[in-house]
Design a protein around this motif. Structure first.
Motif, PDB file in Angstrom:
ATOM      1  N   CYS A 258      11.572   4.396  10.963  1.00  0.00           N
ATOM      2  CA  CYS A 258      11.156   3.960   9.638  1.00  0.00           C
ATOM      3  C   CYS A 258      12.297   4.159   8.646  1.00  0.00           C
ATOM      4  O   CYS A 258      12.786   5.274   8.479  1.00  0.00           O
ATOM      5  N   ASN A 260      12.113   4.092   5.518  1.00  0.00           N
ATOM      6  CA  ASN A 260      11.636   4.796   4.323  1.00  0.00           C
ATOM      7  C   ASN A 260      11.702   6.304   4.493  1.00  0.00           C
ATOM      8  O   ASN A 260      12.250   7.004   3.643  1.00  0.00           O
ATOM      9  N   CYS A 261      11.153   6.821   5.580  1.00  0.00           N
ATOM     10  CA  CYS A 261      11.117   8.283   5.754  1.00  0.00           C
ATOM     11  C   CYS A 261      12.073   8.774   6.834  1.00  0.00           C
ATOM     12  O   CYS A 261      12.258   9.973   6.997  1.00  0.00           O
ATOM     13  N   GLU A 296       7.182   0.957   5.349  1.00  0.00           N
ATOM     14  CA  GLU A 296       6.566   2.280   5.486  1.00  0.00           C
ATOM     15  C   GLU A 296       5.912   2.380   6.856  1.00  0.00           C
ATOM     16  O   GLU A 296       5.694   1.355   7.520  1.00  0.00           O
ATOM     17  N   CYS A 297       5.592   3.617   7.255  1.00  0.00           N
ATOM     18  CA  CYS A 297       5.073   3.813   8.612  1.00  0.00           C
ATOM     19  C   CYS A 297       3.879   4.759   8.578  1.00  0.00           C
ATOM     20  O   CYS A 297       3.452   5.216   7.528  1.00  0.00           O
ATOM     21  N   CYS A 300       4.537   7.988   6.608  1.00  0.00           N
ATOM     22  CA  CYS A 300       4.766   8.052   5.173  1.00  0.00           C
ATOM     23  C   CYS A 300       3.861   7.119   4.372  1.00  0.00           C
ATOM     24  O   CYS A 300       3.862   7.172   3.138  1.00  0.00           O
TER      25      CYS A 300
HETATM   26 ZN   LIG Z   1       7.944   6.249   7.320  1.00  0.00          ZN
END
Ligand SMILES: [Zn+2]
Length: 319
Positions: A258, A260-261, A296-297, A300
């Motif tokens: 991911c 994002n995180c 996002e996943c 997160c």
């Molecule tokens: Zn994530």
């Protein structure tokens, strides 16, 4: 030796407390030794494989010729449930010994192979929601508090609506356990071989000890569709007619990490924005669209069910 009882058996044999100890089982196929079952010592003489969560020494503590009860014949499998005293298993095929099975010493001279692990903390069998012992047992529980304790062969067990962390303690072979629920984690201990645990998509799971071989957790992936609030199809259909700004999310099936995180993820979605002229829910002319959609996943996303929720958060979600 005057009191020695020789009993001839055919098939499976279970020691349930009625035999005068020391007890010998001679030439059985597999033997399963349950938790808190032997108050004395256990000696496993010349077994093929031994699987144990109890420390094993090489020297025999119980010797032939000292036994009071001698079980032999055309034996199949042995199940040790309760013996007040010592037990000797001679020439068994595979022997499976649960944690805290034996008060005294366990020894396995002449074993072809010993699979062992440090003693791990395990509760008494009766502290678990499902506790099974024997051949081809089955059990199930809904909203369990502690988990499963299984000793034997071919047990079929199901835990449903799991929402508190559970332990699975599986001793023997051929066990098949299915666990479904949300927001909790499943810790698995294997002692033996060919055991499978199926875990639903909203649970975390881990093998804590694997004392044996061919044991596995088969975990369903987190469904990316769950993180989608508005699908592309739904957004287009809501847009109707005219110039509109729409937002929607689509699963990204290519990425394994991911952005994002920064974590490994099973489910990743992209958040798209688009401004278009819609005709009957179809974007005829696009003015603007996001070129680098946010992702996002399940780790997160605010829409994900998390395994590490606090008790209070769980109550808010589930009650
Ligand atoms: Zn994530």
């Amino acid at each position: 030796m005057t009191n020695n009882t020789a009993t001839t058996y055919d098939g499976d044999v279970t020691l349930n407390g009625s035999e005068q100890s020391p007890v010998e089982i001679q030439d059985p196929a597999d033997v399963f030794v349950g938790g808190e079952s032997i108050t004395g010592d256990l000696t496993v003489q010349n077994a093929e494989y031994v699987f144990t969560h109890t420390p094993v020494s090489g020297a025999a503590a119980v010797s032939k010729g000292e036994t009071e009860t001698n079980i032999r014949g055309t034996l199949e499998d042995g199940y040790v449930q309760s013996v007040d005293g010592d037990v000797l298993l001679t020439d068994a095929e595979d022997v499976f010994i649960a944690a805290d099975a034996v008060d005294g010493a366990v020894s396995a001279p002449g074993a072809e192979n010993v699979y062992t692990d440090e003693s791990i903390p395990v509760d008494s069998p009766d502290k678990y929601d499902v506790s099974t012992f024997g051949w081809q047992q089955s059990g199930s529980a809904t909203d369990p508090e502690s988990g499963v304790y299984a000793v034997g062969m071919d047990h079929d067990i199901e835990l449903e609506a799991v929402r508190r962390d559970v332990d699975l303690y599986l001793v023997g072979h051929g066990h098949d356990v299915r666990v479904d629920g949300r927001g909790a984690s499943v810790s698995v201990h294997f002692v033996g071989y060919d055991n499978t645990v199926h875990v639903g998509p909203y649970l975390a799971s881990a093998v804590e000890t694997d004392t044996g071989f061919d044991n596995e957790i088969d975990a369903d992936p987190y469904p990316a569709e769950d993180l989608v609030e508005m699908s592309r199809r739904e957004a287009y259909s809501n847009a109707g007619f005219g110039r509109r700004k729409v937002t929607f999310q689509v699963p990204n099936e290519d990425d394994e990490w991911c952005p994002n995180c920064g974590q490994a993820a099973e489910a990743i979605i992209e958040r798209h924005q688009m401004e278009a002229f819609f005709v009957f829910g179809w974007p005829l002319w696009t003015y603007d669209r996001s070129t680098n959609p946010a992702r996002e996943c399940e780790n997160c996303s605010p829409n994900a069910v998390h395994a590490e929720l606090s008790e209070r958060e769980r109550r808010e979600i589930f009650d």
